[in-house]
Scaffold this motif. Sequence first.
Motif, PDB file in Angstrom:
ATOM      1  N   LEU A 175      17.838 -17.446  18.713  1.00 17.03           N
ATOM      2  CA  LEU A 175      18.271 -17.573  20.111  1.00 17.03           C
ATOM      3  C   LEU A 175      17.340 -18.470  20.925  1.00 17.03           C
ATOM      4  CD1 LEU A 175      19.300 -13.864  20.852  1.00 17.03           C
ATOM      5  CD2 LEU A 175      20.839 -15.841  20.860  1.00 17.03           C
ATOM      6  N   GLY A 176      16.173 -18.796  20.344  1.00 15.88           N
ATOM      7  CA  GLY A 176      15.217 -19.650  21.054  1.00 15.88           C
ATOM      8  C   GLY A 176      14.259 -18.881  21.941  1.00 15.88           C
ATOM      9  N   ALA A 177      14.256 -17.525  21.819  1.00 18.54           N
ATOM     10  CA  ALA A 177      13.361 -16.704  22.637  1.00 18.54           C
ATOM     11  C   ALA A 177      11.946 -16.687  22.062  1.00 18.54           C
ATOM     12  CB  ALA A 177      13.902 -15.280  22.738  1.00 18.54           C
ATOM     13  N   LEU A 178      11.832 -16.862  20.732  1.00 18.15           N
ATOM     14  CA  LEU A 178      10.530 -16.926  20.057  1.00 18.15           C
ATOM     15  C   LEU A 178      10.450 -18.237  19.291  1.00 18.15           C
ATOM     16  CD1 LEU A 178      10.249 -13.341  18.463  1.00 18.15           C
ATOM     17  CD2 LEU A 178       9.387 -14.085  20.680  1.00 18.15           C
ATOM     18  N   ASP A 179       9.255 -18.824  19.251  1.00 19.13           N
ATOM     19  CA  ASP A 179       9.096 -20.041  18.442  1.00 19.13           C
ATOM     20  C   ASP A 179       8.845 -19.658  16.984  1.00 19.13           C
ATOM     21  OD1 ASP A 179       6.402 -19.325  18.182  1.00 19.13           O
ATOM     22  OD2 ASP A 179       5.721 -20.695  19.760  1.00 19.13           O
ATOM     23  N   ASP A 180       8.628 -20.648  16.134  1.00 15.23           N
ATOM     24  CA  ASP A 180       8.480 -20.368  14.694  1.00 15.23           C
ATOM     25  C   ASP A 180       7.218 -19.576  14.373  1.00 15.23           C
ATOM     26  OD1 ASP A 180      10.850 -21.612  14.245  1.00 15.23           O
ATOM     27  OD2 ASP A 180       9.994 -23.528  13.595  1.00 15.23           O
ATOM     28  N   ASP A 181       6.260 -19.526  15.295  1.00 16.72           N
ATOM     29  CA  ASP A 181       5.049 -18.719  15.098  1.00 16.72           C
ATOM     30  C   ASP A 181       5.199 -17.312  15.676  1.00 16.72           C
ATOM     31  OD1 ASP A 181       3.696 -20.826  13.843  1.00 16.72           O
ATOM     32  OD2 ASP A 181       3.175 -21.691  15.800  1.00 16.72           O
ATOM     33  N   GLY A 182       6.373 -17.019  16.231  1.00 11.25           N
ATOM     34  CA  GLY A 182       6.612 -15.679  16.784  1.00 11.25           C
ATOM     35  C   GLY A 182       6.134 -15.518  18.218  1.00 11.25           C
ATOM     36  N   ASN A 183       5.787 -16.626  18.872  1.00 11.90           N
ATOM     37  CA  ASN A 183       5.332 -16.538  20.265  1.00 11.90           C
ATOM     38  C   ASN A 183       6.514 -16.660  21.225  1.00 11.90           C
ATOM     39  OD1 ASN A 183       2.551 -16.460  19.487  1.00 11.90           O
ATOM     40  ND2 ASN A 183       2.664 -18.674  19.121  1.00 11.90           N
ATOM     41  N   LEU A 184       6.381 -16.004  22.361  1.00 13.80           N
ATOM     42  CA  LEU A 184       7.436 -16.026  23.377  1.00 13.80           C
ATOM     43  C   LEU A 184       7.544 -17.431  23.971  1.00 13.80           C
ATOM     44  CD1 LEU A 184       9.332 -13.852  24.686  1.00 13.80           C
ATOM     45  CD2 LEU A 184       7.666 -13.683  26.527  1.00 13.80           C
ATOM     46  N   THR A 185       8.770 -17.956  24.004  1.00 15.21           N
ATOM     47  CA  THR A 185       8.994 -19.276  24.594  1.00 15.21           C
ATOM     48  C   THR A 185       9.300 -19.122  26.082  1.00 15.21           C
ATOM     49  OG1 THR A 185      11.364 -19.170  24.162  1.00 15.21           O
ATOM     50  CG2 THR A 185       9.984 -20.127  22.421  1.00 15.21           C
ATOM     51  N   LYS A 186       9.393 -20.258  26.775  1.00 19.48           N
ATOM     52  CA  LYS A 186       9.774 -20.239  28.196  1.00 19.48           C
ATOM     53  C   LYS A 186      11.162 -19.610  28.350  1.00 19.48           C
ATOM     54  CE  LYS A 186       9.298 -21.255  32.571  1.00 19.48           C
ATOM     55  NZ  LYS A 186       8.446 -20.377  33.377  1.00 19.48           N
ATOM     56  N   LEU A 187      12.086 -19.974  27.438  1.00 25.82           N
ATOM     57  CA  LEU A 187      13.435 -19.389  27.454  1.00 25.82           C
ATOM     58  C   LEU A 187      13.360 -17.874  27.242  1.00 25.82           C
ATOM     59  CD1 LEU A 187      16.571 -19.588  27.393  1.00 25.82           C
ATOM     60  CD2 LEU A 187      16.390 -20.065  24.942  1.00 25.82           C
ATOM     61  N   GLY A 188      12.495 -17.454  26.311  1.00 31.95           N
ATOM     62  CA  GLY A 188      12.336 -16.021  26.039  1.00 31.95           C
ATOM     63  C   GLY A 188      11.848 -15.260  27.255  1.00 31.95           C
ATOM     64  N   GLU A 189      10.918 -15.876  28.016  1.00 30.23           N
ATOM     65  CA  GLU A 189      10.419 -15.235  29.245  1.00 30.23           C
ATOM     66  C   GLU A 189      11.541 -15.031  30.247  1.00 30.23           C
ATOM     67  OE1 GLU A 189       6.932 -16.670  31.150  1.00 30.23           O
ATOM     68  OE2 GLU A 189       5.869 -17.002  29.264  1.00 30.23           O
ATOM     69  N   ILE A 190      12.404 -16.044  30.388  1.00 28.84           N
ATOM     70  CA  ILE A 190      13.531 -15.919  31.322  1.00 28.84           C
ATOM     71  C   ILE A 190      14.517 -14.863  30.814  1.00 28.84           C
ATOM     72  CG2 ILE A 190      15.448 -17.166  32.424  1.00 28.84           C
ATOM     73  CD1 ILE A 190      13.787 -19.746  32.063  1.00 28.84           C
ATOM     74  N   MET A 191      14.784 -14.866  29.488  1.00 29.39           N
ATOM     75  CA  MET A 191      15.706 -13.879  28.909  1.00 29.39           C
ATOM     76  C   MET A 191      15.239 -12.453  29.157  1.00 29.39           C
ATOM     77  SD  MET A 191      16.654 -15.776  25.304  1.00 29.39           S
ATOM     78  CE  MET A 191      17.279 -14.326  24.481  1.00 29.39           C
ATOM     79  N   SER A 192      13.926 -12.236  29.102  1.00 26.89           N
ATOM     80  CA  SER A 192      13.388 -10.877  29.263  1.00 26.89           C
ATOM     81  C   SER A 192      13.584 -10.336  30.682  1.00 26.89           C
ATOM     82  CB  SER A 192      11.899 -10.846  28.900  1.00 26.89           C
ATOM     83  OG  SER A 192      11.129 -11.529  29.881  1.00 26.89           O
ATOM     84  N   GLU A 193      13.881 -11.225  31.637  1.00 29.23           N
ATOM     85  CA  GLU A 193      14.089 -10.784  33.023  1.00 29.23           C
ATOM     86  C   GLU A 193      15.443 -10.096  33.221  1.00 29.23           C
ATOM     87  OE1 GLU A 193      11.965 -11.034  35.659  1.00 29.23           O
ATOM     88  OE2 GLU A 193      10.428 -11.821  34.316  1.00 29.23           O
ATOM     89  N   PHE A 194      16.358 -10.300  32.291  1.00 27.53           N
ATOM     90  CA  PHE A 194      17.693  -9.700  32.413  1.00 27.53           C
ATOM     91  C   PHE A 194      17.746  -8.357  31.680  1.00 27.53           C
ATOM     92  CE2 PHE A 194      18.560 -14.178  33.128  1.00 27.53           C
ATOM     93  CZ  PHE A 194      19.512 -14.160  34.141  1.00 27.53           C
ATOM     94  N   PRO A 195      18.276  -7.300  32.317  1.00 25.00           N
ATOM     95  CA  PRO A 195      18.378  -5.991  31.637  1.00 25.00           C
ATOM     96  C   PRO A 195      19.613  -5.946  30.735  1.00 25.00           C
ATOM     97  CG  PRO A 195      19.180  -5.789  33.883  1.00 25.00           C
ATOM     98  CD  PRO A 195      18.754  -7.224  33.716  1.00 25.00           C
TER      99      PRO A 195
END
Length: 690
Positions: A435-455
């Motif tokens: 989904l692009g929320a984590l990069d290949d190293d398993g770190n949270l991406t900018k997209l992942g940070e935005i995704m986490s804001e939605f319940p």
Amino acid sequence: MHSTEMNRWTGMPYSVRYFEILEKRKTLPVWLQKDEFLEALMANQILILVGETGSGKTTQIPQFVLEAEDLGNPPAVACTQPRRVAAMSVSRRVAEEMDVTIGEEVGYTIRFEDCSSQKTVLKYLTDGMLLREAMADPLLERYKVIILDEAHERTLATDVLFGLLKEVLRKRSDLKLVVMSATLEAEKFQDYFNGATLMKVPGRLHPVEILYTSEPEVDYLEAAIRTVVQIHMSEPPGDILLFLTGEEEIEDACRKIRKEINDLGDQFGPVKAVPLYSSLPPAMQQKIFEPAPAPLRVGGLPGRKIVVSTNIAETSLTIDGIVYVIDPGFSKQKVYNPQVRVESLLVTPISKASAHQRSGRAGRTRPGKCFRLYTEKSFSIDLEPQTYPEIQRSNLANTVLILKKLGIDDLVHFDFMDPPAPDTLIRALEVLNYLGALDDDGNLTKLGEIMSEFPLDPQMSKMLIVSPGFNCSHEILTISAMLSAPPCFNRPKDAQKAADDAKARFSHIDGDHLTLLNVYHAYKQNNEDTSWCFDNFINPRAMKTAVNVRQQLVRIMARLNLKLCSPNFNSRAYFINIRKALLSGYFMQVAHLENKGDYMTVKDNQSVHLHPSNCLDHTPEWVIYNEYVLTSRNFIRTVTDVRGEWLVDIAPHYYDLSNFPSGEAKRVLERLYAMRQREKEVGKIRNRVK
């Protein structure tokens, strides 16, 4: 004397009602241990409190904490509940006991509804909402005391909170934690929290006679209704609690019970059958606390209340007056299979611990009876001792996203009380990476940070975030809200044809998601009229929920600076853009039409059928789906027609043919990839010619 006593919260004299309730509060078992509890709280940072449901711990313990000295004046207290119903009903009761207005000093927060304010000193909230608060405030600094109630239910969010709060408590010596449980797992909680102090509150249980069936029942629903009627005809006065598995089953049982007892005539007392399940509106939920109906005539037989409930009534709520419990031995549980990425609600046998909780509901006010609709041998041999924690049978994608947002990167060594299966954790990381929320190293991406804001589920969050790129964020907001609300179509048993005809008026040729969009638009065009809903077999409660959810999602989009836009309704691209946006979130939930006429889920190769409730009047080659339903056959529900070439454009990283299983879908995608490659080459030649 009472009239001059001032309420410390409002500064006004207490009402007469306050003192009436106070006398009842003083009869609760937990009241007798108030001083002992406060001493233990002041002496320890972590306190494990075990007490039977009905001892008063959920309503009284948070109020005792508010009276504690040396915790700030007043200390801000959070009390978590595993269920929305409990958070709402308990907070209302406590506000009444404290003689304050709900939403002021006492409030509640559940997903998509916040009934609290700056004045709130005691907040009841679902465990998931406290987890979301921790994302914005990692040390939960607004609270001095956190109470994890119904901890024995071991919900996904509660288990994550256990590990999280252990860390927070090390960093905040001023924070106190009370873990409240209703069963015998106290020692396990003690060990997990490094030998925390244990306090036991006795319940006020009367003896309960347990009755088993001599033979297994063929149809538990039919047996349950038969048992209700037999109790009503032959047992002394007293209310009945029947446990069933879900909304449809409960509503059906209520109708059948009313009919069967009405058919008996008026030689027996009147009955009131009331349903209880989590999606029931608050006003309807309150009916379970109303008294039984009065006799039909002077000197006639007293009435009886029959509550038909999911396992909410097992521990989360206490209903006075229950004398008879009927336990068919089943509940609905979420079960996730990481191999095929399928999460389903399945009707499964309950555990011995749940059976014990259920029987205890019968002994609250006087000796009672529990009718178990299974054999004693089945109880002894077939039932597990405890229910498996939710963390071991759930899709963890959303949980992993929240943990990553909280800065917890080493998920393997995170201090879970019961660690999840490695397969489930790996699958969650894989899904978030696609989904692009984590990069290949398993770190949270900018997209992942935005995704986490939605319940919301990560797929739905992704769909919302990318929707402005397809110029259709308004439409995707509406579809997301409709998917987050209860089902909007009613199909009563006695009017199925009329309901199907009404639904057909909203049907969209491209599928169910766009049908939901049509329903929402029609509801708004008819000024949210309840009578219009009934005329069209639409659930008005579901529509009100959808409107509320949509408003909250709009606020989140605005806060995140995500553009709110709509394509031109008359353009050919209108519905195509919406379907492409849907696919951008749900590209992992795609099925392909095979030669035999059945569908096959792509990548996982599961044979599935379109659910009979779908709106399609044709069989598309490719569909996305929202739900995978396991029954006697495998169905996919809430489906929409998409095009194969969109998969290649929108999710080429997922539809990588090198790691794709063989089959018809792979052959079709190979042709599509080849076609796309030729188009690119033609485009290059044209550019050179220009």
